[in-house]
Design a protein around this motif. Structure first.
Motif, PDB file in Angstrom:
ATOM      1  N   VAL A 117       0.850  -1.194   0.000  1.00  0.00           N
ATOM      2  CA  VAL A 117       0.000   0.000   0.000  1.00  0.00           C
ATOM      3  C   VAL A 117       0.882   1.238   0.000  1.00  0.00           C
ATOM      4  O   VAL A 117       1.793   1.366   0.816  1.00  0.00           O
ATOM      5  N   LYS A 118       0.636   2.138  -0.906  1.00  0.00           N
ATOM      6  CA  LYS A 118       1.417   3.363  -0.982  1.00  0.00           C
ATOM      7  C   LYS A 118       1.055   4.269   0.183  1.00  0.00           C
ATOM      8  O   LYS A 118      -0.102   4.597   0.401  1.00  0.00           O
ATOM      9  N   LYS A 119       2.085   4.679   0.922  1.00  0.00           N
ATOM     10  CA  LYS A 119       1.850   5.529   2.082  1.00  0.00           C
ATOM     11  C   LYS A 119       1.771   6.984   1.648  1.00  0.00           C
ATOM     12  O   LYS A 119       2.569   7.452   0.839  1.00  0.00           O
ATOM     13  N   ILE A 120       0.820   7.696   2.218  1.00  0.00           N
ATOM     14  CA  ILE A 120       0.613   9.098   1.871  1.00  0.00           C
ATOM     15  C   ILE A 120       0.752   9.941   3.126  1.00  0.00           C
ATOM     16  O   ILE A 120       0.165   9.631   4.163  1.00  0.00           O
ATOM     17  N   ALA A 121       1.549  11.005   3.049  1.00  0.00           N
ATOM     18  CA  ALA A 121       1.728  11.887   4.196  1.00  0.00           C
ATOM     19  C   ALA A 121       0.409  12.570   4.524  1.00  0.00           C
ATOM     20  O   ALA A 121      -0.374  12.905   3.618  1.00  0.00           O
ATOM     21  N   PRO A 122       0.108  12.772   5.807  1.00  0.00           N
ATOM     22  CA  PRO A 122      -1.164  13.377   6.188  1.00  0.00           C
ATOM     23  C   PRO A 122      -1.254  14.828   5.747  1.00  0.00           C
ATOM     24  O   PRO A 122      -0.248  15.528   5.625  1.00  0.00           O
ATOM     25  N   ILE A 123      -2.481  15.270   5.493  1.00  0.00           N
ATOM     26  CA  ILE A 123      -2.725  16.670   5.142  1.00  0.00           C
ATOM     27  C   ILE A 123      -2.647  17.502   6.418  1.00  0.00           C
ATOM     28  O   ILE A 123      -3.183  17.103   7.450  1.00  0.00           O
ATOM     29  N   PRO A 124      -1.959  18.646   6.383  1.00  0.00           N
ATOM     30  CA  PRO A 124      -1.890  19.481   7.586  1.00  0.00           C
ATOM     31  C   PRO A 124      -3.285  19.798   8.109  1.00  0.00           C
ATOM     32  O   PRO A 124      -4.163  20.189   7.331  1.00  0.00           O
ATOM     33  N   PRO A 125      -3.524  19.619   9.391  1.00  0.00           N
ATOM     34  CA  PRO A 125      -4.863  19.861   9.940  1.00  0.00           C
ATOM     35  C   PRO A 125      -5.226  21.338   9.925  1.00  0.00           C
ATOM     36  O   PRO A 125      -4.346  22.205   9.973  1.00  0.00           O
ATOM     37  N   ILE A 126      -6.508  21.607   9.837  1.00  0.00           N
ATOM     38  CA  ILE A 126      -6.993  22.987   9.889  1.00  0.00           C
ATOM     39  C   ILE A 126      -7.249  23.343  11.352  1.00  0.00           C
ATOM     40  O   ILE A 126      -8.089  22.725  12.015  1.00  0.00           O
ATOM     41  N   TYR A 127      -6.524  24.316  11.847  1.00  0.00           N
ATOM     42  CA  TYR A 127      -6.651  24.693  13.249  1.00  0.00           C
ATOM     43  C   TYR A 127      -7.876  25.587  13.435  1.00  0.00           C
ATOM     44  O   TYR A 127      -8.119  26.513  12.656  1.00  0.00           O
ATOM     45  N   THR A 128      -8.645  25.298  14.474  1.00  0.00           N
ATOM     46  CA  THR A 128      -9.810  26.122  14.797  1.00  0.00           C
ATOM     47  C   THR A 128      -9.543  26.901  16.079  1.00  0.00           C
ATOM     48  O   THR A 128      -8.904  26.408  17.006  1.00  0.00           O
ATOM     49  N   LEU A 129     -10.035  28.112  16.109  1.00  0.00           N
ATOM     50  CA  LEU A 129      -9.767  29.026  17.215  1.00  0.00           C
ATOM     51  C   LEU A 129     -10.547  28.633  18.471  1.00  0.00           C
ATOM     52  O   LEU A 129     -11.639  28.066  18.398  1.00  0.00           O
ATOM     53  N   HIS A 130      -9.972  28.951  19.617  1.00  0.00           N
ATOM     54  CA  HIS A 130     -10.644  28.745  20.892  1.00  0.00           C
ATOM     55  C   HIS A 130     -10.163  29.810  21.869  1.00  0.00           C
ATOM     56  O   HIS A 130      -9.273  30.610  21.551  1.00  0.00           O
ATOM     57  N   LYS A 131     -10.762  29.835  23.041  1.00  0.00           N
ATOM     58  CA  LYS A 131     -10.440  30.890  24.010  1.00  0.00           C
ATOM     59  C   LYS A 131      -8.947  30.914  24.339  1.00  0.00           C
ATOM     60  O   LYS A 131      -8.294  29.886  24.454  1.00  0.00           O
ATOM     61  N   GLY A 132      -8.430  32.131  24.438  1.00  0.00           N
ATOM     62  CA  GLY A 132      -7.015  32.310  24.728  1.00  0.00           C
ATOM     63  C   GLY A 132      -6.164  32.552  23.500  1.00  0.00           C
ATOM     64  O   GLY A 132      -5.044  33.056  23.614  1.00  0.00           O
ATOM     65  N   ASP A 133      -6.671  32.222  22.322  1.00  0.00           N
ATOM     66  CA  ASP A 133      -5.922  32.484  21.097  1.00  0.00           C
ATOM     67  C   ASP A 133      -5.831  33.987  20.851  1.00  0.00           C
ATOM     68  O   ASP A 133      -6.747  34.744  21.196  1.00  0.00           O
ATOM     69  N   MET A 134      -4.729  34.399  20.237  1.00  0.00           N
ATOM     70  CA  MET A 134      -4.530  35.813  19.932  1.00  0.00           C
ATOM     71  C   MET A 134      -4.458  36.013  18.421  1.00  0.00           C
ATOM     72  O   MET A 134      -3.727  35.290  17.730  1.00  0.00           O
ATOM     73  N   LEU A 135      -5.193  37.004  17.951  1.00  0.00           N
ATOM     74  CA  LEU A 135      -5.251  37.306  16.527  1.00  0.00           C
ATOM     75  C   LEU A 135      -4.701  38.701  16.250  1.00  0.00           C
ATOM     76  O   LEU A 135      -5.092  39.668  16.911  1.00  0.00           O
ATOM     77  N   TYR A 136      -3.787  38.756  15.282  1.00  0.00           N
ATOM     78  CA  TYR A 136      -3.324  40.059  14.790  1.00  0.00           C
ATOM     79  C   TYR A 136      -4.278  40.476  13.681  1.00  0.00           C
ATOM     80  O   TYR A 136      -4.508  39.731  12.717  1.00  0.00           O
TER      81      TYR A 136
END
Length: 261
Positions: free
Chosen positions: A40-59
């Motif tokens: 079986v051909k191995k495939i590298a995982p797709i980078p996950p999509i990060y979702t925001l939560h409390k404490g995150d800082m946005l510029y």
């Protein structure tokens, strides 16, 4: 009798050399498993999509053609002064997601961004701002992506990351690699979530590239455990190393003596 002695000595030397080879295997990254016959051909995982939560800082930066009013909305950055630390500058130039999942922007009010990706949050903030300024646009970046390195890293510490798709190998490179005394077969990753999770990663196996833990998330903690050799007192470790070396040399000399005869 002489042959028996020679065989015994040869066996001891072989075991000593073999044990050294086994230890060396722990120094290499991503060793290929030759026993893996999977077709079986191995495939590298797709980078996950990060979702925001409390404490995150946005510029958040508003841009537009009206140079007379735009600076008023970006006045949050006017407090930055010369000599200010990077972390303090980030704190003063960003909006924090509060416990209710909102960011609070002057004049624009509360904007709910909890569980949204950065791209979704940017679109929602853009829509809100266009209600006040139709020609304006907005730039949004996550600035609270931090990784902590503990244990046997050349440069342990807390790092602010500007690459949202950071993998384990890139992270280790930032910390100057794992030292010669670090155990690459048992890297601990502590993921800070509502239910904290702990993962153990064997960096000597190539299969790590295809695992779901390959990409890191904000606030991950990486701990490189020391090898058993370093866990011993330095004096005992040095004496042990010298003793093994001397014993091996004696064995080799005796073996050569019998072989010459």
């Amino acid at each position: 009798m002489r042959k028996s002695i020679i065989l015994i000595i040869f066996f001891i030397v072989s075991i000593t050399l073999l044990s050294s080879c086994i230890a060396l295997k722990k120094l290499y990254y991503l060793r290929e498993n030759k026993n893996d016959t999977s077709s079986v051909k191995k495939i590298a995982p797709i980078p996950p999509i990060y979702t925001l939560h409390k404490g995150d800082m946005l510029y958040i930066k508003i841009i537009g053609f009206d140079e007379s009013t735009i600076p008023l909305f970006n006045s949050i950055g006017s407090t930055v002064s010369y000599g200010m630390t990077e972390q303090l500058s980030i704190n003063l130039n960003s909006y924090t997601v509060n416990d209710s999942g909102n960011i609070v922007m002057p004049l624009f009010g509360k904007i709910f961004v909890d569980s949204l990706s950065v791209e979704q949050a940017q679109e929602k903030i853009r829509t809100t701002i266009k209600n006040f300024m139709s020609s304006a646009d907005v730039i949004v970046k996550l600035v609270s992506f931090k990784i902590t390195f503990l244990g046997e890293f050349s440069k342990p510490g807390n790092y602010t990351i500007y690459n949202k798709n950071l993998n384990i190998l890139e992270a280790i490179g930032l910390a100057g690699d794992i030292t010669a005394f670090g155990d690459k077969t048992k890297l601990m990753i502590i993921r800070q979530t509502e239910n904290n999770k702990v993962y153990y990663v064997d960096l000597t196996k190539r299969s790590i590239i295809y695992s779901d833990i390959f990409y890191l998330k904000p606030n991950d903690i990486l701990y490189a455990e020391p090898l058993k050799l370093k866990r011993q007192p330095v004096q005992n470790s040095t004496i042990s190393t010298i003793s093994v070396f001397l014993a091996s040399m004696v064995n080799l000399l005796v073996l050569l003596k019998y072989l010459v005869k």
